[in-house]
Design a protein around this motif. Structure first.
Motif, short mmCIF file in Angstrom:
data_model
loop_
_atom_site.label_atom_id
_atom_site.label_comp_id
_atom_site.label_asym_id
_atom_site.label_seq_id
_atom_site.Cartn_x
_atom_site.Cartn_y
_atom_site.Cartn_z
N VAL A 196 -9.47 -49.25 158.90
CA VAL A 196 -9.08 -48.89 160.27
C VAL A 196 -7.73 -49.51 160.61
O VAL A 196 -6.84 -48.86 161.17
N ALA A 197 -7.55 -50.79 160.25
CA ALA A 197 -6.29 -51.48 160.54
C ALA A 197 -5.12 -50.81 159.83
O ALA A 197 -4.01 -50.70 160.38
N LYS A 198 -5.35 -50.32 158.62
CA LYS A 198 -4.30 -49.61 157.87
C LYS A 198 -3.93 -48.31 158.57
O LYS A 198 -2.75 -47.95 158.68
N LEU A 199 -4.95 -47.59 159.07
CA LEU A 199 -4.68 -46.35 159.80
C LEU A 199 -3.92 -46.64 161.09
O LEU A 199 -2.96 -45.93 161.42
N GLU A 200 -4.33 -47.68 161.81
CA GLU A 200 -3.65 -48.04 163.06
C GLU A 200 -2.19 -48.40 162.79
O GLU A 200 -1.28 -47.99 163.54
N ALA A 201 -1.93 -49.16 161.73
CA ALA A 201 -0.56 -49.56 161.40
C ALA A 201 0.30 -48.34 161.09
O ALA A 201 1.44 -48.22 161.55
N HIS A 202 -0.26 -47.41 160.33
CA HIS A 202 0.50 -46.20 159.96
C HIS A 202 0.72 -45.30 161.16
O HIS A 202 1.80 -44.73 161.33
N ASN A 203 -0.28 -45.18 162.02
CA ASN A 203 -0.15 -44.32 163.21
C ASN A 203 0.62 -44.99 164.34
O ASN A 203 1.00 -44.32 165.31
N GLY A 204 0.84 -46.28 164.24
CA GLY A 204 1.59 -46.99 165.27
C GLY A 204 0.86 -47.08 166.59
O GLY A 204 1.49 -47.06 167.65
N ARG A 205 -0.48 -47.17 166.54
CA ARG A 205 -1.23 -47.35 167.77
C ARG A 205 -2.54 -48.08 167.50
O ARG A 205 -3.07 -48.05 166.38
N LYS A 206 -3.03 -48.72 168.53
CA LYS A 206 -4.28 -49.47 168.45
C LYS A 206 -5.35 -48.70 169.21
O LYS A 206 -5.17 -48.33 170.37
N TYR A 207 -6.46 -48.43 168.53
CA TYR A 207 -7.55 -47.72 169.20
C TYR A 207 -8.35 -48.70 170.05
O TYR A 207 -8.69 -49.80 169.60
N GLU A 208 -8.59 -48.29 171.30
CA GLU A 208 -9.49 -49.08 172.13
C GLU A 208 -10.87 -49.02 171.50
O GLU A 208 -11.26 -48.00 170.94
N ARG A 209 -11.61 -50.10 171.62
CA ARG A 209 -12.90 -50.18 170.94
C ARG A 209 -14.00 -50.52 171.94
O ARG A 209 -13.90 -51.51 172.67
N PHE A 210 -15.03 -49.69 171.94
CA PHE A 210 -16.18 -49.90 172.82
C PHE A 210 -17.41 -50.10 171.94
O PHE A 210 -17.66 -49.30 171.03
N GLU A 211 -18.17 -51.13 172.23
CA GLU A 211 -19.42 -51.37 171.50
C GLU A 211 -20.56 -51.23 172.49
O GLU A 211 -20.71 -52.03 173.41
N LEU A 212 -21.37 -50.21 172.30
CA LEU A 212 -22.43 -49.88 173.23
C LEU A 212 -23.79 -50.22 172.63
O LEU A 212 -23.99 -50.11 171.42
N LYS A 213 -24.71 -50.61 173.47
CA LYS A 213 -26.09 -50.85 173.05
C LYS A 213 -26.90 -49.62 173.43
O LYS A 213 -27.14 -49.37 174.62
N THR A 214 -27.29 -48.84 172.44
CA THR A 214 -27.97 -47.57 172.70
C THR A 214 -29.37 -47.59 172.08
O THR A 214 -29.76 -48.55 171.41
N ALA A 215 -30.09 -46.50 172.29
CA ALA A 215 -31.44 -46.39 171.73
C ALA A 215 -31.42 -46.40 170.21
O ALA A 215 -32.46 -46.66 169.58
N LEU A 216 -30.27 -46.13 169.60
CA LEU A 216 -30.15 -46.15 168.15
C LEU A 216 -29.50 -47.44 167.66
O LEU A 216 -29.12 -47.54 166.49
N GLY A 217 -29.40 -48.43 168.55
CA GLY A 217 -28.75 -49.68 168.18
C GLY A 217 -27.30 -49.69 168.63
O GLY A 217 -26.90 -48.97 169.54
N ASN A 218 -26.50 -50.50 167.96
CA ASN A 218 -25.09 -50.60 168.31
C ASN A 218 -24.36 -49.31 167.96
O ASN A 218 -24.51 -48.78 166.86
N THR A 219 -23.60 -48.77 168.93
CA THR A 219 -22.78 -47.58 168.71
C THR A 219 -21.34 -47.92 169.03
O THR A 219 -21.04 -48.40 170.13
#
Length: 302
Positions: free
Chosen positions: A23-46
């Motif tokens: 992911v970090a390699k993709l972000e560096a090449h694309n020149g942007r940082k993806y916002e990251r959300f960690e949700l607690k769902t019925a299927l666990g962490n999403t």
């Protein structure tokens, strides 16, 4: 929610670290940082990746990936720039696929994936959104549209895995099974060339293709995939009134386009449009004109 199966990385710590590095390699090449959300769902962490997530007044697009992929594939070569700067984008890492979300999955034929997707929207603070899904992700969109139609402005299905059974054609089976039996870079590249892309009209940059090969070799060799595969939903597709758009490639080996057209017309009540792209294969989410078409839908279907 009843858990049907669990998928997992073979070495949880090491493999997750490798995915984070990818992911970090993709972000560096694309020149942007993806916002990251960690949700607690019925299927666990999403895990959900975001672009322009804070622009609450803009149209909201929620994306679900295909089987054995990560939603970040949609942004290879900054493909999501085709949507323009004024769209809130959320890239959902579906539970049970080779990504950073946990591996628990419900029965694919229940509506539980739809209820889970609605839960994801609620936790992200999204009242209503456009939803788009490629292959397996198209099935998730339809499950959501049935389970929680009030959450869906329109569903956009790209070479979806819910309009017909997986093709049992000899060529399709050969190219899909080959990298699973022997996940070498050579075999993965052959699969991509023959089943996912249609060069030269449908292809990515050398960097993006290399990233995809890296990901697929990793996903096949390091992830124990126990997730059920998509299925033909048949008459179940008619259980929602949500507007539906279908984008297809005429060189899709996995789900040949004409059968998808016929079944969409047969079952989907509010079918707004079917668009077929010549010389485009299964990986249509990497094809710029298809993403531009999504932008057109967002701009004209209010």
């Amino acid at each position: 929610m009843k858990i049907h199966s669990r998928s997992f990385f073979k070495n949880e710590v090491q493999d997750r670290a490798e995915f984070e590095s990818w992911v970090a390699k993709l972000e560096a090449h694309n020149g942007r940082k993806y916002e990251r959300f960690e949700l607690k769902t019925a299927l666990g962490n999403t895990v959900v990746w975001g672009l322009n997530a804070g622009q609450s007044s803009d149209p909201t697009l929620v994306i679900f990936p295909g089987a054995r992929t990560t939603s970040l594939i949609w942004d290879f070569d900054r493909g999501l720039d085709q949507l323009g700067p004024n769209v809130r984008i959320f890239l959902v890492e579906t539970n049970g696929l080779p990504n950073l979300s946990e591996g628990a999955t419900p029965d694919i034929k229940s509506l539980d994936y739809g209820h889970w997707a609605a839960e994801v929207l609620v936790q992200l603070g999204i009242q209503k959104a456009y939803v788009a899904g490629a292959s397996f992700g198209g099935l998730i969109c339809m499950k959501l549209a049935i389970a929680a139609p009030e959450r869906v402005i329109s569903a956009i299905l790209l070479n979806p895995g819910c309009l017909q059974p997986f093709s049992l054609g000899i060529k399709n089976l050969f190219y899909n099974i080959l990298p699973i039996v022997k996940p070498s870079r050579k075999n993965v590249s052959l699969f991509l060339d023959k089943a996912i892309f249609c060069k030269p009209s449908h292809q990515m940059s050398a960097f993006a293709e290399g990233m995809l090969v890296d990901y697929e070799v990793f996903a096949i060799s390091r992830y124990k995939d126990n997730t059920q595969k998509p299925y033909y939903m048949g008459a179940e597709l008619g259980k929602t009134e949500a507007p539906v758009y279908v984008l297809l490639g005429d060189k899709d080996l996995l789900f040949p386009f004409q059968k998808s057209i016929d079944n969409a017309k047969l079952h989907i009540k509010n079918l707004k449009e079917i668009k077929v792209y010549p010389n485009v294969a299964h990986g249509i989410e990497t094809y710029a004109p298809a993403i531009q078409k999504i932008r057109e839908i967002l701009e004209t279907s209010h």
